[in-house]
Scaffold this motif. Structure first.
Motif, PDB file in Angstrom:
ATOM      1  N   VAL A  28      47.378  21.854 -10.856  1.00  0.00           N
ATOM      2  CA  VAL A  28      48.069  20.896  -9.984  1.00  0.00           C
ATOM      3  C   VAL A  28      49.267  21.564  -9.317  1.00  0.00           C
ATOM      4  CG1 VAL A  28      49.414  18.756  -9.911  1.00  0.00           C
ATOM      5  CG2 VAL A  28      47.321  18.866 -11.272  1.00  0.00           C
ATOM      6  N   LEU A  56      50.063  22.207  -5.228  1.00  0.00           N
ATOM      7  CA  LEU A  56      51.171  21.456  -4.635  1.00  0.00           C
ATOM      8  C   LEU A  56      52.356  22.336  -4.277  1.00  0.00           C
ATOM      9  CD1 LEU A  56      51.217  18.127  -6.690  1.00  0.00           C
ATOM     10  CD2 LEU A  56      50.192  18.583  -4.458  1.00  0.00           C
ATOM     11  N   ILE A  81      42.886  17.661  -8.263  1.00  0.00           N
ATOM     12  CA  ILE A  81      43.820  16.531  -8.352  1.00  0.00           C
ATOM     13  C   ILE A  81      44.979  16.733  -7.389  1.00  0.00           C
ATOM     14  CG2 ILE A  81      45.519  15.402  -9.845  1.00  0.00           C
ATOM     15  CD1 ILE A  81      43.589  15.800 -12.166  1.00  0.00           C
ATOM     16  N   GLY A  82      45.537  17.951  -7.368  1.00  0.00           N
ATOM     17  CA  GLY A  82      46.641  18.228  -6.458  1.00  0.00           C
ATOM     18  C   GLY A  82      46.228  18.107  -5.005  1.00  0.00           C
ATOM     19  N   SER A 108      45.457  14.429  -4.121  1.00  0.00           N
ATOM     20  CA  SER A 108      46.714  13.671  -4.096  1.00  0.00           C
ATOM     21  C   SER A 108      47.431  13.874  -2.774  1.00  0.00           C
ATOM     22  CB  SER A 108      47.616  14.093  -5.255  1.00  0.00           C
ATOM     23  OG  SER A 108      47.016  13.811  -6.498  1.00  0.00           O
ATOM     24  N   LEU A 109      47.444  15.128  -2.294  1.00  0.00           N
ATOM     25  CA  LEU A 109      48.092  15.434  -1.023  1.00  0.00           C
ATOM     26  C   LEU A 109      47.399  14.715   0.131  1.00  0.00           C
ATOM     27  CD1 LEU A 109      50.070  17.133   0.710  1.00  0.00           C
ATOM     28  CD2 LEU A 109      48.317  18.927   0.730  1.00  0.00           C
ATOM     29  N   THR A 133      45.383  12.080   0.013  1.00  0.00           N
ATOM     30  CA  THR A 133      45.513  10.628  -0.132  1.00  0.00           C
ATOM     31  C   THR A 133      46.888  10.145   0.292  1.00  0.00           C
ATOM     32  OG1 THR A 133      43.925  10.637  -1.968  1.00  0.00           O
ATOM     33  CG2 THR A 133      45.353   8.715  -1.767  1.00  0.00           C
ATOM     34  N   LEU A 134      47.922  10.891  -0.072  1.00  0.00           N
ATOM     35  CA  LEU A 134      49.277  10.517   0.305  1.00  0.00           C
ATOM     36  C   LEU A 134      49.435  10.514   1.822  1.00  0.00           C
ATOM     37  CD1 LEU A 134      52.212   9.899  -0.497  1.00  0.00           C
ATOM     38  CD2 LEU A 134      52.620  12.359  -0.570  1.00  0.00           C
TER      39      LEU A 134
END
Length: 338
Positions: free
Chosen positions: A155, A159, A283-284, A287-288, A290-291
């Motif tokens: 992660v 990120l 996941i990282g 997440s990026l 999706t954000l």
């Protein structure tokens, strides 16, 4: 390009700029250190201490134990490319329960991956950072806890790896259609997962210096494509971004693998480390993405409008940083080759 997305990307790039200095501009230049202890007989451990090099000097970090732990053999040192490897024998009758601290790690940009294997077959795996420089060695460690160490490493690698983040953001600037974006991110994921596995398991490798130059070039490549998309022009990349994402994803996978292979993990740990690290990378990355999409939708609902220069700045920033890193890394490549 929609203004809400531009605002988010502008803020993201400003945050990245705070992380990128003259040294950290080489996103993967400093590799993690590795401390491995294997109990050969009761209370006696063979030690492998591998640290990255800063130019011609070894990274100034050293392991320290809180209790009885003394070297009983001389330290032998060898210097393979980019690292210093030290080995010795340590006598520590009661290692469990002691606190391990890495002196000199405070505020450092590198991490230390620690692995201790005891004679009874149990092992302890931990990651120490510039913010968390010490940890207590437990009596037992669960398999989930070990997997969690590698997952968090994955992660953090996506990120806080500025080049990988900028490549994904560059794709988001080019791809407008949500279905095409899904195909593009999936292609990038599949590609880097393949080369991550191949490199980590030792079937292929790419030298770090040319690899870093090629990754920087992949970011630079997206700069003109972003401008073409603004002008409503077309190109192979704009029509088939998933193909380009797959091709460059193969390069980025080797970059991800370097975070594991440079540590020199034992083969027994590789399957768990590979799986957990790859899950962490995904996941990282998700997440990026999706954000970005959620905030884009939120700002669109608010109907916020931004100046034209603010809309264009993220795209030019991606291309400019890609150009800067390409020049820097090619210069290093030429210096090394001579």
């Amino acid at each position: 390009m929609k203004a809400p997305l531009s605002l988010l990307l502008l803020r993201t790039l400003i945050a990245l700029a705070m992380l990128i200095g003259s040294a950290s501009a080489f996103a993967d230049a400093i590799r993690p250190a590795y401390l491995g202890l294997t109990e050969e007989k009761p209370g006696e451990f063979s030690v492998l201490w591998k640290t990255p090099m800063l130019g011609d000097a070894r990274l100034p970090v050293e392991p320290e134990f809180s209790g009885d732990a003394k070297a009983v053999t001389a330290v032998t040192t060898r210097t393979p490319p980019g690292a210093a490897v030290e080995q010795w024998t340590l006598r520590a009758p009661a290692l469990r329960g002691q606190t391990l601290r890495i002196a000199g790690l405070d505020g450092s940009k590198t991490d230390v991956l620690v692995r201790i294997e005891f004679a009874d077959g149990t092992k302890w795996v931990q990651r120490l950072t510039g913010q968390e420089t010490s940890a207590s060695i437990p009596m037992r460690q669960s398999g989930w806890s070990v997997a969690g160490v590698y997952l968090k490493l994955g992660v953090d690698h996506i990120l806080f790896g500025a080049d990988h983040v900028l490549f994904v953001l560059g794709l988001l600037l080019i791809v407008k259609n949500r279905w095409m974006l899904l195909k593009t991110i999936t292609a990038f994921t599949l590609a880097h997962s393949v080369t991550l596995a191949i490199a980590t398991l030792g079937y292929a490798s790419v030298p770090d210096v040319p690899l870093n130059a090629a990754i920087a070039l992949s970011i630079l490549f997206l700069g003109p494509e972003i401008v073409r998309s603004w002008r409503r022009q077309t190109s192979f990349t704009i029509r088939h971004p998933w193909v380009v994402a797959f091709a460059f994803g193969l390069l980025h996978g080797f970059g991800f693998a370097s975070a594991l292979t440079s540590a020199g993990l034992p083969h027994s740990d590789l399957p768990l480390a590979l799986l957990s690290f790859n899950v962490g990378v995904e996941i990282g990355q998700l997440s990026l993405v999706t954000l970005v999409l959620l905030l884009e939708r939120s700002f669109r609902i608010l109907e916020i409008r931004w100046p034209r220069w603010a809309e264009m700045l993220p795209g030019y920033a991606v291309g400019s940083l890609g150009a800067l890193w390409t020049i820097q890394r090619i210069a290093i490549l030429l210096a090394v080759s001579h």
